[in-house]
Design a protein around this motif. Sequence first.
Motif, PDB file in Angstrom:
ATOM      1  N   PRO A 266       7.543   5.149   1.392  1.00 12.36           N
ATOM      2  CA  PRO A 266       7.203   4.043   0.490  1.00 12.36           C
ATOM      3  C   PRO A 266       8.448   3.312  -0.018  1.00 12.36           C
ATOM      4  O   PRO A 266       8.426   2.091  -0.199  1.00 12.36           O
ATOM      5  CB  PRO A 266       6.466   4.705  -0.671  1.00 12.36           C
ATOM      6  CG  PRO A 266       6.189   6.085  -0.265  1.00 12.36           C
ATOM      7  CD  PRO A 266       7.033   6.427   0.898  1.00 12.36           C
TER       8      PRO A 266
ATOM      9  N   ALA B  64       7.392  11.639   1.700  1.00 16.18           N
ATOM     10  CA  ALA B  64       6.440  11.039   0.767  1.00 16.18           C
ATOM     11  C   ALA B  64       7.154  10.088  -0.196  1.00 16.18           C
ATOM     12  O   ALA B  64       6.551   9.165  -0.743  1.00 16.18           O
ATOM     13  CB  ALA B  64       5.693  12.114  -0.013  1.00 16.18           C
TER      14      ALA B  64
ATOM     15  N   ALA C  53       2.941   7.036   1.098  1.00 13.16           N
ATOM     16  CA  ALA C  53       3.378   8.327   0.545  1.00 13.16           C
ATOM     17  C   ALA C  53       2.554   9.462   1.141  1.00 13.16           C
ATOM     18  O   ALA C  53       3.107  10.491   1.546  1.00 13.16           O
ATOM     19  CB  ALA C  53       3.252   8.321  -0.981  1.00 13.16           C
ATOM     20  N   ILE C  54       1.262   9.267   1.238  1.00  9.13           N
ATOM     21  CA  ILE C  54       0.397  10.299   1.817  1.00  9.13           C
ATOM     22  C   ILE C  54       0.708  10.466   3.306  1.00  9.13           C
ATOM     23  O   ILE C  54       0.853  11.595   3.801  1.00  9.13           O
ATOM     24  CB  ILE C  54      -1.088   9.951   1.578  1.00  9.13           C
ATOM     25  CG1 ILE C  54      -1.399  10.019   0.085  1.00  9.13           C
ATOM     26  CG2 ILE C  54      -2.008  10.874   2.379  1.00  9.13           C
ATOM     27  CD1 ILE C  54      -2.726   9.395  -0.311  1.00  9.13           C
TER      28      ILE C  54
ATOM     29  N   TRP D 221       9.058  -0.635   0.182  1.00  7.94           N
ATOM     30  CA  TRP D 221       9.286  -1.353  -1.073  1.00  7.94           C
ATOM     31  C   TRP D 221      10.567  -2.172  -0.985  1.00  7.94           C
ATOM     32  O   TRP D 221      10.616  -3.311  -1.423  1.00  7.94           O
ATOM     33  CB  TRP D 221       9.350  -0.356  -2.234  1.00  7.94           C
ATOM     34  CG  TRP D 221       9.585  -1.013  -3.563  1.00  7.94           C
ATOM     35  CD1 TRP D 221       8.671  -1.667  -4.328  1.00  7.94           C
ATOM     36  CD2 TRP D 221      10.826  -1.088  -4.261  1.00  7.94           C
ATOM     37  NE1 TRP D 221       9.270  -2.137  -5.465  1.00  7.94           N
ATOM     38  CE2 TRP D 221      10.596  -1.797  -5.451  1.00  7.94           C
ATOM     39  CE3 TRP D 221      12.107  -0.617  -3.989  1.00  7.94           C
ATOM     40  CZ2 TRP D 221      11.604  -2.052  -6.372  1.00  7.94           C
ATOM     41  CZ3 TRP D 221      13.113  -0.870  -4.908  1.00  7.94           C
ATOM     42  CH2 TRP D 221      12.848  -1.580  -6.085  1.00  7.94           C
TER      43      TRP D 221
ATOM     44  N   ARG E 235       0.855  -1.192   0.000  1.00  8.38           N
ATOM     45  CA  ARG E 235       0.000   0.000   0.000  1.00  8.38           C
ATOM     46  C   ARG E 235       0.893   1.244   0.000  1.00  8.38           C
ATOM     47  O   ARG E 235       0.807   2.087   0.885  1.00  8.38           O
ATOM     48  CB  ARG E 235      -0.916  -0.028   1.214  1.00  8.38           C
ATOM     49  CG  ARG E 235      -1.907  -1.177   1.182  1.00  8.38           C
ATOM     50  CD  ARG E 235      -2.690  -1.255   2.474  1.00  8.38           C
ATOM     51  NE  ARG E 235      -3.718  -2.266   2.416  1.00  8.38           N
ATOM     52  CZ  ARG E 235      -3.540  -3.528   2.782  1.00  8.38           C
ATOM     53  NH1 ARG E 235      -2.378  -3.933   3.238  1.00  8.38           N
ATOM     54  NH2 ARG E 235      -4.524  -4.388   2.703  1.00  8.38           N
ATOM     55  N   LEU E 236       1.722   1.326  -0.987  1.00  4.31           N
ATOM     56  CA  LEU E 236       2.747   2.370  -1.008  1.00  4.31           C
ATOM     57  C   LEU E 236       2.157   3.775  -1.148  1.00  4.31           C
ATOM     58  O   LEU E 236       2.739   4.734  -0.636  1.00  4.31           O
ATOM     59  CB  LEU E 236       3.763   2.081  -2.112  1.00  4.31           C
ATOM     60  CG  LEU E 236       4.511   0.741  -1.969  1.00  4.31           C
ATOM     61  CD1 LEU E 236       5.501   0.562  -3.111  1.00  4.31           C
ATOM     62  CD2 LEU E 236       5.204   0.634  -0.626  1.00  4.31           C
ATOM     63  N   TRP E 237       1.018   3.916  -1.806  1.00  3.72           N
ATOM     64  CA  TRP E 237       0.404   5.247  -1.936  1.00  3.72           C
ATOM     65  C   TRP E 237      -0.074   5.765  -0.585  1.00  3.72           C
ATOM     66  O   TRP E 237       0.027   6.959  -0.295  1.00  3.72           O
ATOM     67  CB  TRP E 237      -0.760   5.228  -2.932  1.00  3.72           C
ATOM     68  CG  TRP E 237      -0.261   5.247  -4.343  1.00  3.72           C
ATOM     69  CD1 TRP E 237      -0.249   4.208  -5.220  1.00  3.72           C
ATOM     70  CD2 TRP E 237       0.348   6.344  -5.005  1.00  3.72           C
ATOM     71  NE1 TRP E 237       0.329   4.617  -6.402  1.00  3.72           N
ATOM     72  CE2 TRP E 237       0.705   5.934  -6.296  1.00  3.72           C
ATOM     73  CE3 TRP E 237       0.630   7.653  -4.640  1.00  3.72           C
ATOM     74  CZ2 TRP E 237       1.319   6.762  -7.218  1.00  3.72           C
ATOM     75  CZ3 TRP E 237       1.244   8.478  -5.559  1.00  3.72           C
ATOM     76  CH2 TRP E 237       1.578   8.032  -6.830  1.00  3.72           C
TER      77      TRP E 237
END
Length: 187
Positions: A160, A156, A118-119, A164, A113-115
């Motif tokens: 992630p 951000a 980032a948020i 990753w 859930r990398l987005w």
Amino acid sequence: MTRAFLVNQGLFQLAWPACVIGAANGVFWTGLLVVGALVLWQLNRHNRHPLDLRMIGVCLGLGFVLDTAWIQLGLLEFAMPWPSSQFAPMWIMLLWVSVALVINHSMAAFKNRLWILAIAGGVGSPMSYFAGSRFGAVEWLAPAWQVILTTGLSWAIVLPLLFWLARDDRASRPAAPPEGMIVNETD
């Protein structure tokens, strides 16, 4: 929730106030105690993930560069700047160790859930530096918009990236042969 999850996340949640409030008051041992307990718990052979040591190394290296950059760019100044006011202080490095030790444990669900990361990094990091400034652990030297933009954009990307790098599928795949190498599949 398992006991391992609760201990990992509980010590992680205690690490920030132990390090930040400790630094604001000139006390290093509180952060060392909490993060030390997290390290002992997670690196125990029953709890250790194969990528934990690698992630500690990555987080320490990246954290040193990033938080030292804030100092060198004139954005932030940290309280209790040991060993030098020109580099990221030890208490900040303890926080990076704590981040490294939740990636493969209580926060592993975010690896895909990398987005969201980032948020969370983009919004949460400026808030964390702001909260640290309210406690007296860090001083914003540049205008607020510069600190918020720089730390937010950096985190951000960094958060992630760390998750990753810790993905199990990356560590368990055999290395591909170098380009142009002929592989004999009959052996």
